[in-house]
Each structure stands twice: as structure tokens, then as C-alpha cells.
Design an enzyme around this catalytic site. Structure first.
Site, PDB file in Angstrom:
ATOM      1  N   TYR A 153      53.530   2.558   0.307  1.00 37.16           N
ATOM      2  CA  TYR A 153      53.690   1.558  -0.755  1.00 37.16           C
ATOM      3  C   TYR A 153      52.870   1.933  -1.994  1.00 37.16           C
ATOM      4  O   TYR A 153      51.654   2.119  -1.912  1.00 37.16           O
ATOM      5  CB  TYR A 153      53.261   0.202  -0.203  1.00 37.16           C
ATOM      6  CG  TYR A 153      53.094  -0.907  -1.201  1.00 37.16           C
ATOM      7  CD1 TYR A 153      54.118  -1.248  -2.084  1.00 37.16           C
ATOM      8  CD2 TYR A 153      51.913  -1.644  -1.248  1.00 37.16           C
ATOM      9  CE1 TYR A 153      53.962  -2.279  -2.990  1.00 37.16           C
ATOM     10  CE2 TYR A 153      51.744  -2.689  -2.151  1.00 37.16           C
ATOM     11  CZ  TYR A 153      52.773  -2.998  -3.025  1.00 37.16           C
ATOM     12  OH  TYR A 153      52.614  -4.025  -3.918  1.00 37.16           O
ATOM     13  N   ASP A 238      48.458  -2.712   8.398  1.00 40.55           N
ATOM     14  CA  ASP A 238      49.199  -3.642   7.558  1.00 40.55           C
ATOM     15  C   ASP A 238      50.441  -4.062   8.334  1.00 40.55           C
ATOM     16  O   ASP A 238      51.353  -3.263   8.549  1.00 40.55           O
ATOM     17  CB  ASP A 238      49.570  -2.946   6.250  1.00 40.55           C
ATOM     18  CG  ASP A 238      50.326  -3.854   5.283  1.00 40.55           C
ATOM     19  OD1 ASP A 238      51.155  -4.658   5.747  1.00 40.55           O
ATOM     20  OD2 ASP A 238      50.103  -3.734   4.069  1.00 40.55           O
ATOM     21  N   LYS A 277      56.084 -11.785   2.924  1.00 42.02           N
ATOM     22  CA  LYS A 277      57.317 -11.125   3.340  1.00 42.02           C
ATOM     23  C   LYS A 277      57.989 -11.852   4.501  1.00 42.02           C
ATOM     24  O   LYS A 277      59.195 -12.104   4.476  1.00 42.02           O
ATOM     25  CB  LYS A 277      57.030  -9.673   3.731  1.00 42.02           C
ATOM     26  CG  LYS A 277      56.212  -8.904   2.721  1.00 42.02           C
ATOM     27  CD  LYS A 277      56.851  -8.868   1.331  1.00 42.02           C
ATOM     28  CE  LYS A 277      56.007  -8.064   0.364  1.00 42.02           C
ATOM     29  NZ  LYS A 277      56.573  -8.043  -0.999  1.00 42.02           N
TER      30      LYS A 277
END
Length: 482
Positions: A153, A238, A277
Site C-alpha cells: 500500500y 495489518d 474497510k
């Protein structure tokens, strides 16, 4: 710290002046192009469609239904007014007990109830961005490094590095094995850092992966745990896309791995989570650090004052996530709709010969456009990306901005738009592919075009939509092509 300093603003701090914000990336430039000329089905049908934003907007109907049925969950309603004062004056950095309990329970549910989470280990932060920076501050000094599997990311370059001075060093993963993490790649990245006298403080993994949409299997997770334990470095996991899995195999959390009897110092394990998300609530800025290290929990809690989740948000989230019926319904509906959208998008690409890395999670696809490059270089990838932005009018993100070492891969987000916009984006891609090949559109695709034109009769003529001249002259990318 390795950042270039802008001498134009000598009165600012070195941190404010340097380029560590990472926004000089095509990832962010694509957003600027969209902001300058955003698509709208009637007001601006020739605008840029935003496919660079990983938002989950497909299941808001389930959330809205719950809100209508539970007005007391909001302190800004007549039904919730009795809770207004106590919620408004609450300022304990630990967070509302009912909030931490509900988040811990939700994390367990998302992980199939295979593990338990202690509410007292939950530390709040302002979204996953703040959570990652908090972890970086707690674990590393300026100049220290985390190893990160690439592609990764682009926001990590800002989130972990800008204000902390921490470095990110790529663990190179390749398409030949579907970008899987290997021990050889881990060792190579670690040894390279040692040779350059860089102290490695940890490994950062994203599971499910952003941008790949793939999951780490049990064997890979166990090997990573063994690696960090042998090196005595941290593992930051993550897991913010944990509930976006829409088909087999199931998600395996690092929390499950360390319960399997593997040799591991749990003080080295830390999870970053959020509701941005999985629930589609990025605006609520609910970020979580869950650490198995008592010192990190205590330090992180002190740092929470720099990015607390508002108690109004905590109050609403606590009520919502404590409703088991809602949670079960939302998770099932979200998985179903994400799976349908993934199939719709990938099957729509297939007739023009575009494939994507096989995935089963996330809000995006890792699209393979290598065969469209004039040569296998980053420069060729950027030229293709500019064409897609300017002519096709789609904001997709080039792989180089994700530190991918193989030019020609692009991340395409598919869950932040309605069905009609998705159809238009597919139509634009198909049209572009046939133009790139300089061949006529097959009959079946002509019917596809005709049906879409009927569905969107308010749109301008398709040729006008595809015209590069329709782009706003104020787009920052117009100048990039001249």
C-alpha cells in the site's frame, strides 16, 4: 532521514518541509485527476471514474436499516438524548468499556470465533493511519527499518515514515509464484539491510493483501512467525481487510497462528485493525492497535490522546457491534455482494483478454496489463497509466506506486461505486482495448454497447465520453503529458 527538504519554506520544520508525505506518487496524482474532473452520470458523464479508492459501499443498506431501527444509538436523536451528557464529557483514553468490548467481540466474529481478544489490549487511534504511526513510534527509532512484502500500500510511505523517520525496505515478491512471500525473499531483504548497516526492527505484513486481494496461508504465516522469532524482531500484522473475504480459502489471523503451539515470543506480535474497510466506515476514523506486548499497550494508550476516536462514534459503534443479528447479517451480505462484484468485474474484462491475479478478498483487483506496455519499464507503465487517466478516464493505480518490481500491473477498486458506474467503467475499458488493438468491436460487444446506451440515455454520446479533450483543463495531469 533520507528525505529531500524543500528549501522554499525555511521557516517550517524539516519534517514539514520534507517529501516524506509520499504524495508525489502517481497513486495520489490519480486522485487529484479525479478531484479535478469527477464522473457524474448526468452532470459530468465524461469525467474520471474513481477506481483508485478502496471503499466498501456495497452494503450500506444493511447499516441504514439498522440505524432506522435503533435511533437511541445516536446521542443526537430524541431517543438517545439521555446519553448525551455522559457521552459528551467522557475523555478516558482507554475508551468506553462497551466500545472496547464490542470491538473485541467483532474481531473474534470476523475471525470465525477461533480466537479470543482481550478488550483491555485494545488501543484506539484515528483510523489505521494513526494506528500504524503509533506502532512505528513504539517499536522503532528514526533510521530503523521494517521489512515489507512488495507490492504494498503506497500510504505506508506516509503513515509509518513521514513523522517517525522509520524506513521501509521491500521484500521482493514476484508474479512467478503469484507474489507469495518466501523465506528466501525474507532472508535476502534482511541480509541486504544488514549489509547497509540498517537496523531492522520488524516485518510488516498486510493480510488480506492490499493491493493483491490474496490471503496468507497457514504455512506462510507460521514461517514468518518463526523468522521474526529467530531474528528477535517485531511482526506488525495489518488485518484491516479481514472481513472482506468473499470466497474460499478462509482468512487466517496471526492471532490464530500463535495459539497453535508455535514457538514465539508474543511480545513481538502486534495487530493493526480498523472499521474503515470491513464495515465501510473510513469517516469514523476507528483505528485499533491490538498488541500482545504490555509495554506497547501502555505506551500506545498514552499516545491515544493524539488521535482518539470520538465518544459519540464509540457510543454508536458499541451499540451496532453488540447486535449479533446485525453483525451476522452484515458480514454475510457484504461477502455476497463483494463476491458478485468481483465476478462482474473480472468477467467483464475477460472478453478483451485482460486477466487479474486470482484473489478472494479486498475491495480491488490486481490487473495485468503487461502485454500493453511498449517495453517492460516503469516509464512505459507510466505512459500507459497516463493514457488510462486521460483517454479512458479511469483512475486506476500503477503497480510502481505500490513498489511492484514488475511493470504493467495496476490496482483497480470495484466496491466504491454503484452497478451502473461499474458497467460504464467496463465499457470504457473494452472500448480502449479494441482501439489499442486497432480491431473492430465484435458483434456481441456492439450489443453490449447498445444495451448500455439504452440504460444510460442521459449520457452524452460514447465517443464524446472517451474523448481526451473532455478532461478538465485544470487537471494536474494535463500538464504532465506536455
Amino acid at each position: 532521514m533520507g528525505f529531500a527538504v524543500n528549501e522554499e519554506y525555511p521557516l517550517l520544520s524539516r519534517i514539514a518541509n520534507n517529501d516524506g508525505h509520499g504524495e508525489d506518487s502517481p497513486y495520489f496524482d490519480g486522485w487529484k485527476a479525479y478531484d479535478s474532473d469527477p464522473f457524474h452520470p448526468t452532470k459530468n458523464p465524461g469525467g474520471v471514474i474513481q477506481m483508485g479508492l478502496a471503499e466498501n459501499q456495497l452494503s450500506f443498506d444493511v447499516v441504514e436499516e439498522w440505524i432506522r431501527k435503533n435511533p437511541s444509538a445516536s446521542i443526537c436523536s430524541p431517543e438517545g438524548l439521555s446519553e448525551f451528557k455522559e457521552t459528551a464529557i467522557f475523555q478516558d483514553y482507554h475508551g468506553l468499556p462497551e466500545f472496547r468490548n464490542a470491538v473485541a467481540k467483532f474481531m473474534e466474529r470476523v475471525r470465525g470465533d477461533k480466537v479470543k481478544f482481550d478488550p483491555d489490549r485494545i488501543v484506539m487511534s484515528g483510523g489505521a493511519t494513526g494506528a500504524h504511526e503509533m506502532v512505528a513510534f513504539c517499536l522503532a527509532d528514526p533510521g530503523d527499518a521494517f521489512l515489507v512484502p512488495s507490492p504494498y500500500y503506497p500510504g505506508f510511505d506516509r503513515d509509518l515514515r513521514w513523522r517517525t523517520g522509520v524506513q521501509l525496505l521491500p521484500i521482493v515478491c514476484e508474479s512467478s509464484n503469484n507474489f507469495k512471500i518466501t523465506i528466501d525473499a525474507l532472508e535476502a531483504a534482511y541480509e541486504k539491510a544488514q549489509e547497509e548497516n540498517i537496523r531492522v526492527k520488524g516485518v510488516l505484513i498486510t493480510n488480506p493483501s492490499n493491493p493483491l486481494g490474496t490471503l496468507l496461508d497457514r504455512q506462510t504465516l507460521r514461517s514468518i512467525v518463526t523468522f521474526i522469532n529467530e531474528k528477535n524482531i517485531h511482526l506488525v500484522c495489518d488485518e484491516i481487510y479481514a472481513a472482506t473475504v468473499f470466497s474460499q480459502p478462509d482468512f487466517i489471523s496471526i492471532s490464530e497462528i500463535i495459539e497453535e503451539g508455535i514457538e514465539c515470543n508474543r511480545d513481538l506480535i502486534h495487530i493493526v485493525y480498523s472499521l474503515s474497510k470491513d464495515l465501510g466506515f473510513p469517516g469514523f476514523r476507528v483505528g485499533i492497535v491490538y498488541s500482545y506486548n504490555d509495554i506497547v499497550v501502555n505506551c500506545g494508550r498514552k499516545m491515544s490522546s493524539f488521535g482518539l476516536v470520538s465518544t459519540q462514534t464509540q457510543h454508536l459503534i458499541a451499540a451496532m457491534l453488540s447486535d449479533d443479528e446485525f453483525v451476522d447479517k452484515f458480514l454475510a451480505e457484504s461477502a455476497r455482494k463483494l463476491g458478485m462484484r468481483y465476478k462482474q468485474f473480472t468477467r467483464g474484462l475477460s472478453p478483451v483478454g485482460i486477466s487479474c491475479l486470482k484473489s478472494n478478498a479486498g475491495l480491488f483487483c490486481w490487473m495485468d496489463l503487461r502485454k500493453l506496455l511498449k517495453e517492460p519499464t516503469v516509464e512505459a507503465e507510466m505512459a500507459l497509466w497516463r493514457t488510462i487517466i486521460h483517454n479512458v478516464k479511469l483512475n486506476v493505480s500503477p503497480g510502481s506506486s505500490f513498489h511492484c518490481t514488475e511493470p504493467g500491473w495496476f490496482r483497480v477498486c470495484f466496491a466504491n461505486m454503484d452497478d451502473d458506474t461499474m458497467k460504464i467503467s467496463l465499457l470504457r475499458i473494452r472500448k480502449f482495448m479494441f482501439q489499442a488493438r486497432d480491431v473492430p468491436v465484435p458483434a456481441k460487444n456492439k450489443r453490449f454497447e447498445a444495451n448500455l446506451r439504452l440504460s444510460f440515455s442521459s449520457l452524452r454520446r460514447f465517443d464524446d465520453v472517451m474523448s481526451p479533450h473532455a478532461m478538465s483543463p485544470h487537471s494536474p495531469l494535463v500538464r504532465a503529458t506536455t
